[in-house]
Design a protein around this motif. Structure first.
Motif, PDB file in Angstrom:
ATOM      1  N   PHE A  96      -5.065  -7.610  -3.904  1.00  0.00           N
ATOM      2  CA  PHE A  96      -3.729  -7.288  -4.410  1.00  0.00           C
ATOM      3  C   PHE A  96      -3.479  -8.147  -5.651  1.00  0.00           C
ATOM      4  N   VAL A  97      -3.233  -7.489  -6.767  1.00  0.00           N
ATOM      5  CA  VAL A  97      -3.039  -8.219  -8.023  1.00  0.00           C
ATOM      6  C   VAL A  97      -1.600  -8.108  -8.535  1.00  0.00           C
ATOM      7  N   ILE A  98      -1.211  -9.081  -9.309  1.00  0.00           N
ATOM      8  CA  ILE A  98       0.133  -9.101  -9.902  1.00  0.00           C
ATOM      9  C   ILE A  98       0.031  -9.532 -11.372  1.00  0.00           C
ATOM     10  N   SER A 127       0.837  -1.200   0.000  1.00  0.00           N
ATOM     11  CA  SER A 127       0.000   0.000   0.000  1.00  0.00           C
ATOM     12  C   SER A 127       0.873   1.252   0.000  1.00  0.00           C
ATOM     13  N   SER A 128       0.321   2.359  -0.466  1.00  0.00           N
ATOM     14  CA  SER A 128       1.117   3.583  -0.550  1.00  0.00           C
ATOM     15  C   SER A 128       0.615   4.620   0.441  1.00  0.00           C
ATOM     16  N   SER A 129       1.460   5.636   0.695  1.00  0.00           N
ATOM     17  CA  SER A 129       1.157   6.600   1.743  1.00  0.00           C
ATOM     18  C   SER A 129       0.801   7.986   1.208  1.00  0.00           C
ATOM     19  N   LEU A 170       2.621  -5.565 -13.061  1.00  0.00           N
ATOM     20  CA  LEU A 170       2.467  -5.389 -11.614  1.00  0.00           C
ATOM     21  C   LEU A 170       3.263  -6.437 -10.843  1.00  0.00           C
ATOM     22  N   ASP A 171       3.928  -5.987  -9.790  1.00  0.00           N
ATOM     23  CA  ASP A 171       4.828  -6.881  -9.055  1.00  0.00           C
ATOM     24  C   ASP A 171       4.380  -7.135  -7.631  1.00  0.00           C
ATOM     25  N   TYR A 172       4.961  -8.192  -7.079  1.00  0.00           N
ATOM     26  CA  TYR A 172       5.040  -8.328  -5.625  1.00  0.00           C
ATOM     27  C   TYR A 172       6.516  -8.587  -5.364  1.00  0.00           C
ATOM     28  N   GLU A 198      -0.852   4.680 -16.351  1.00  0.00           N
ATOM     29  CA  GLU A 198      -0.659   4.058 -15.040  1.00  0.00           C
ATOM     30  C   GLU A 198      -1.126   2.615 -15.086  1.00  0.00           C
ATOM     31  N   ASP A 199      -0.459   1.773 -14.313  1.00  0.00           N
ATOM     32  CA  ASP A 199      -0.893   0.387 -14.209  1.00  0.00           C
ATOM     33  C   ASP A 199      -2.183   0.275 -13.398  1.00  0.00           C
ATOM     34  N   ILE A 200      -2.195   0.905 -12.220  1.00  0.00           N
ATOM     35  CA  ILE A 200      -3.325   0.712 -11.315  1.00  0.00           C
ATOM     36  C   ILE A 200      -3.497   1.918 -10.402  1.00  0.00           C
ATOM     37  N   ILE A 201      -4.726   2.251 -10.135  1.00  0.00           N
ATOM     38  CA  ILE A 201      -5.020   3.296  -9.160  1.00  0.00           C
ATOM     39  C   ILE A 201      -5.701   2.635  -7.974  1.00  0.00           C
ATOM     40  N   ASP A 202      -5.047   2.733  -6.838  1.00  0.00           N
ATOM     41  CA  ASP A 202      -5.586   2.126  -5.622  1.00  0.00           C
ATOM     42  C   ASP A 202      -6.125   3.239  -4.734  1.00  0.00           C
ATOM     43  N   SER A 203      -5.277   3.833  -3.894  1.00  0.00           N
ATOM     44  CA  SER A 203      -5.729   4.966  -3.079  1.00  0.00           C
ATOM     45  C   SER A 203      -5.848   6.226  -3.939  1.00  0.00           C
ATOM     46  N   GLY A 204      -5.104   6.264  -5.047  1.00  0.00           N
ATOM     47  CA  GLY A 204      -5.108   7.436  -5.912  1.00  0.00           C
ATOM     48  C   GLY A 204      -4.120   8.500  -5.465  1.00  0.00           C
ATOM     49  N   LEU A 205      -3.424   8.243  -4.358  1.00  0.00           N
ATOM     50  CA  LEU A 205      -2.517   9.245  -3.786  1.00  0.00           C
ATOM     51  C   LEU A 205      -1.308   9.507  -4.689  1.00  0.00           C
ATOM     52  N   THR A 206      -0.759   8.438  -5.267  1.00  0.00           N
ATOM     53  CA  THR A 206       0.402   8.589  -6.146  1.00  0.00           C
ATOM     54  C   THR A 206       0.026   9.431  -7.364  1.00  0.00           C
ATOM     55  N   LEU A 207      -1.082   9.073  -7.965  1.00  0.00           N
ATOM     56  CA  LEU A 207      -1.528   9.755  -9.176  1.00  0.00           C
ATOM     57  C   LEU A 207      -1.888  11.209  -8.917  1.00  0.00           C
ATOM     58  N   ARG A 252      -8.387  -0.014 -11.880  1.00  0.00           N
ATOM     59  CA  ARG A 252      -8.781   0.875 -10.793  1.00  0.00           C
ATOM     60  C   ARG A 252      -9.451   0.060  -9.703  1.00  0.00           C
ATOM     61  N   LYS A 253      -9.066   0.331  -8.464  1.00  0.00           N
ATOM     62  CA  LYS A 253      -9.658  -0.345  -7.310  1.00  0.00           C
ATOM     63  C   LYS A 253     -10.695   0.556  -6.648  1.00  0.00           C
ATOM     64  N   PRO A 254     -11.586  -0.029  -5.848  1.00  0.00           N
ATOM     65  CA  PRO A 254     -12.713   0.736  -5.266  1.00  0.00           C
ATOM     66  C   PRO A 254     -12.304   1.943  -4.419  1.00  0.00           C
TER      67      PRO A 254
HETATM   68  P1  5GP Z   1      -1.969   4.343  -4.940  1.00  0.00           P
HETATM   69  O1  5GP Z   1      -1.103   5.533  -4.651  1.00  0.00           O
HETATM   70  O2  5GP Z   1      -3.053   4.639  -5.982  1.00  0.00           O
HETATM   71  O3  5GP Z   1      -2.528   3.730  -3.690  1.00  0.00           O
HETATM   72  O4  5GP Z   1      -1.061   3.193  -5.479  1.00  0.00           O
HETATM   73  C1  5GP Z   1      -0.460   3.263  -6.688  1.00  0.00           C
HETATM   74  C2  5GP Z   1       0.647   2.266  -6.817  1.00  0.00           C
HETATM   75  O5  5GP Z   1       0.618   1.241  -5.797  1.00  0.00           O
HETATM   76  C3  5GP Z   1       0.492   1.529  -8.111  1.00  0.00           C
HETATM   77  O6  5GP Z   1       1.074   2.242  -9.185  1.00  0.00           O
HETATM   78  C4  5GP Z   1       1.176   0.230  -7.804  1.00  0.00           C
HETATM   79  O7  5GP Z   1       2.559   0.364  -7.977  1.00  0.00           O
HETATM   80  C5  5GP Z   1       0.876  -0.015  -6.340  1.00  0.00           C
HETATM   81  N1  5GP Z   1      -0.317  -0.885  -6.202  1.00  0.00           N
HETATM   82  C6  5GP Z   1      -1.551  -0.550  -5.773  1.00  0.00           C
HETATM   83  N2  5GP Z   1      -2.383  -1.613  -5.777  1.00  0.00           N
HETATM   84  C7  5GP Z   1      -1.653  -2.655  -6.236  1.00  0.00           C
HETATM   85  C8  5GP Z   1      -1.952  -4.040  -6.496  1.00  0.00           C
HETATM   86  O8  5GP Z   1      -3.055  -4.564  -6.330  1.00  0.00           O
HETATM   87  N3  5GP Z   1      -0.920  -4.801  -6.963  1.00  0.00           N
HETATM   88  C9  5GP Z   1       0.331  -4.304  -7.187  1.00  0.00           C
HETATM   89  N4  5GP Z   1       1.253  -5.153  -7.649  1.00  0.00           N
HETATM   90  N5  5GP Z   1       0.638  -3.013  -6.964  1.00  0.00           N
HETATM   91  C10 5GP Z   1      -0.338  -2.200  -6.493  1.00  0.00           C
END
Ligand code: 5GP
Ligand code: MG
Ligand code: MG
Length: 189
Positions: free
Chosen positions: A162-164, A85-87, A168-170, A109-118, A140-142
């Motif tokens: 959490f997807v890979i 997760s990101s901060s 996308l990596d783990y 972008e690969d994925i938007i989770d919290s949207g904070l990075t974007l 995009r996640k909820p």
């Molecule tokens: P956000 O700032 O939107 O929470 O997170 C953005 C970044 O977190 C993404 O660009 C990605 O690197 C990482 N991230 C968020 N969700 C996932 C996920 O489900 N799987 C992976 N592999 N990375 C994620």
């Protein structure tokens, strides 16, 4: 499910819990997004900004599916946080190689989770006077609804897992998988 049936799994098969999006679903969606972007930017030249490293596979396929001339730039950012997760505290690891003043910028972008990075990235790039600035995210996640980030193009809305795969990596693994899936719980232990 049996990922082997979905194409090469680079030996990761035993780690995969389930496949969320197959190679074919991803390909079809990229064709759809590319047709939309091609129409919206007709007559313009677009500067694709890929966010490293997750967007690399997406950008490579997307650029080839577009029917307009594009140029490519990359940016690498790190958001402080845990592995999953990101901060929102973002640091530039690699900046663009050139000025984007007057350019039509499309951030991939690969994925938007919290949207904070974007959200941080858009503020940063928006301050550099591009002619236009839009975002195309494959996933995009909820939780993304919590932060107001204008994202014009979205591939798939996915559940909060959490997807890979497909970029996308783990822990830097699984980026090379051609599909998007989830990991078995024991992989995280
Ligand atoms: P956000 O700032 O939107 O929470 O997170 C953005 C970044 O977190 C993404 O660009 C990605 O690197 C990482 N991230 C968020 N969700 C996932 C996920 O489900 N799987 C992976 N592999 N990375 C994620
Ligand atoms: Mg990313
Ligand atoms: Mg990552």
């Amino acid at each position: 499910s049996a990922p082997g049936a979905l194409g090469p799994d680079h030996g990761y098969g035993p780690d995969i819990d389930h496949v969320l999006l197959s190679e074919e679903q991803i390909r079809d969606k990229i064709a759809e997004l590319a047709a939309q972007v091609t129409a919206d930017y007709a007559g313009k030249e677009v500067l694709l900004v890929g966010v490293l490293k997750g967007a690399v596979l997406f950008m490579s396929d997307f650029a080839r599916a577009l029917q307009i001339p594009t140029q490519m730039e990359f940016m690498a950012v790190s958001s402080y946080g845990s592995a999953t997760s990101s901060s929102g505290v973002v640091r530039i690891l690699k900046d663009l190689d050139r000025d984007i003043t007057g350019k039509h910028v499309l951030v991939l972008e690969d994925i938007i989770d919290s949207g904070l990075t974007l959200s941080w990235l858009l503020k940063n790039l928006g301050g550099r006077s591009p002619a236009s600035l839009e975002v195309c995210a494959l996933l995009r996640k909820p939780d993304a609804v919590k932060v107001e980030v204008p994202v014009k193009y979205i591939g798939f809305d996915i559940p909060n897992e959490f997807v890979i795969g497909y970029g996308l990596d783990y822990a830097e693994r699984y980026r090379d998988l051609p599909y998007i899936g989830t990991l078995k719980p024991e992989v995280y232990q």
